[in-house]
Each structure stands twice: as C-alpha cells, then as structure tokens.
Write a protein that holds these residues in place. Structure first.
Motif, mmCIF file in Angstrom:
data_model
loop_
_atom_site.group_PDB
_atom_site.id
_atom_site.type_symbol
_atom_site.label_atom_id
_atom_site.label_comp_id
_atom_site.label_asym_id
_atom_site.label_seq_id
_atom_site.Cartn_x
_atom_site.Cartn_y
_atom_site.Cartn_z
ATOM 1 N N SER A 1 0.830 -1.209 0.000
ATOM 2 C CA SER A 1 0.000 0.000 0.000
ATOM 3 C C SER A 1 0.864 1.259 0.000
ATOM 4 O O SER A 1 2.045 1.228 0.365
ATOM 5 C CB SER A 1 -0.906 0.011 1.231
ATOM 6 O OG SER A 1 -0.144 0.200 2.411
ATOM 7 N N ASN A 2 0.262 2.352 -0.398
ATOM 8 C CA ASN A 2 0.956 3.645 -0.350
ATOM 9 C C ASN A 2 1.410 3.962 1.066
ATOM 10 O O ASN A 2 2.489 4.525 1.272
ATOM 11 C CB ASN A 2 0.050 4.767 -0.861
ATOM 12 C CG ASN A 2 -0.212 4.663 -2.340
ATOM 13 O OD1 ASN A 2 0.571 4.089 -3.093
ATOM 14 N ND2 ASN A 2 -1.323 5.224 -2.780
ATOM 15 N N GLU A 3 0.608 3.606 2.047
ATOM 16 C CA GLU A 3 0.933 3.885 3.447
ATOM 17 C C GLU A 3 2.180 3.106 3.888
ATOM 18 O O GLU A 3 3.010 3.629 4.637
ATOM 19 C CB GLU A 3 -0.259 3.539 4.352
ATOM 20 C CG GLU A 3 -1.457 4.436 4.150
ATOM 21 C CD GLU A 3 -2.378 4.025 2.998
ATOM 22 O OE1 GLU A 3 -3.351 4.756 2.744
ATOM 23 O OE2 GLU A 3 -2.123 2.985 2.347
ATOM 24 N N ILE A 4 2.316 1.871 3.413
ATOM 25 C CA ILE A 4 3.497 1.081 3.768
ATOM 26 C C ILE A 4 4.717 1.581 2.992
ATOM 27 O O ILE A 4 5.831 1.615 3.531
ATOM 28 C CB ILE A 4 3.244 -0.424 3.553
ATOM 29 C CG1 ILE A 4 2.293 -0.936 4.638
ATOM 30 C CG2 ILE A 4 4.540 -1.218 3.557
ATOM 31 C CD1 ILE A 4 2.805 -0.791 6.079
ATOM 32 N N MET A 5 4.522 2.009 1.754
ATOM 33 C CA MET A 5 5.638 2.591 1.000
ATOM 34 C C MET A 5 6.149 3.841 1.716
ATOM 35 O O MET A 5 7.363 4.059 1.802
ATOM 36 C CB MET A 5 5.218 2.902 -0.436
ATOM 37 C CG MET A 5 4.877 1.657 -1.249
ATOM 38 S SD MET A 5 6.231 0.464 -1.340
ATOM 39 C CE MET A 5 7.396 1.382 -2.333
ATOM 40 N N LEU A 6 5.231 4.652 2.249
ATOM 41 C CA LEU A 6 5.627 5.826 3.025
ATOM 42 C C LEU A 6 6.426 5.400 4.261
ATOM 43 O O LEU A 6 7.460 5.982 4.580
ATOM 44 C CB LEU A 6 4.405 6.640 3.438
ATOM 45 C CG LEU A 6 4.665 7.803 4.387
ATOM 46 C CD1 LEU A 6 5.549 8.851 3.723
ATOM 47 C CD2 LEU A 6 3.349 8.414 4.842
#
Length: 102
Positions: free
Chosen positions: A15-20
């Motif tokens: 997810s984008n949140e985990i990439m962040l």
C-alpha cells in the motif's frame, strides 16, 4: 543509504501507506549508515488475519543493528509514523503495519 528486498521477499501490492513507512524508515536507518532491507512484504507465511496479505504490513531487517540502535529505531519509527501504524520490534526484524481501525 539504500532500500532493498531480501531474496524471495515480495513488494508487489504494498500500500501507499506502507511505502511511506519504508521511506520514513530509510531516513531513520541512515542515521547509523544502515540500509533498509525488506524481509517480507506481501509474501508469507503469516497468520490468516495478517495485514501482510493486503499490503498493509512489512518486515524490516534489524539484525544488522546494535541493541541500542534497534531501540532507537523502534522509538523513532513509532513516533514518526503516528497512531495509525504499529511498529513491533521482533528479535531479528521490525514488523510495521498500517492499521487505521485502532
């Protein structure tokens, strides 16, 4: 410093949140000139309810850090990511998950 995948670890579908979270971790690990090594993303085996399978969790290697560095990274990562994330310091890795339902 670098971000890399352990052989066999899978980043597809994170997810984008985990990439962040991974990018935030890279900045924190860099304080000690250490790389971020993803040891597990959407690959598994994990519990049936694991957020790894939905791309909302990642494991980051910690065995290349000293005990004091592990403690500092865990604290700094938790502080930087905030309440919607969990950071769990396991013996050889950090489990980081995005869980806004808390």
């Amino acid at each position: 410093m670098a971000i890399s995948l352990k052989h066999g670890a899978r980043a597809q579908g994170l997810s984008n949140e985990i990439m962040l979270a991974i990018m935030v971790a890279e900045g924190i690990f860099a304080r000690w000139n250490k790389d971020v090594i993803i040891t597990s993303g959407t690959d598994g085996p994990h519990s049936n309810q694991s957020l790894h399978y939905t791309g909302h969790a990642v494991d980051l290697r910690s065995r290349h850090l000293t005990k004091d560095q592990k403690s500092a990274v865990s604290h700094l990562l938790s502080e930087a990511l905030g309440d919607q994330y969990d950071v769990v310091a396991e013996p050889d890795h950090f489990h980081v998950e995005f869980d806004p339902r808390k």
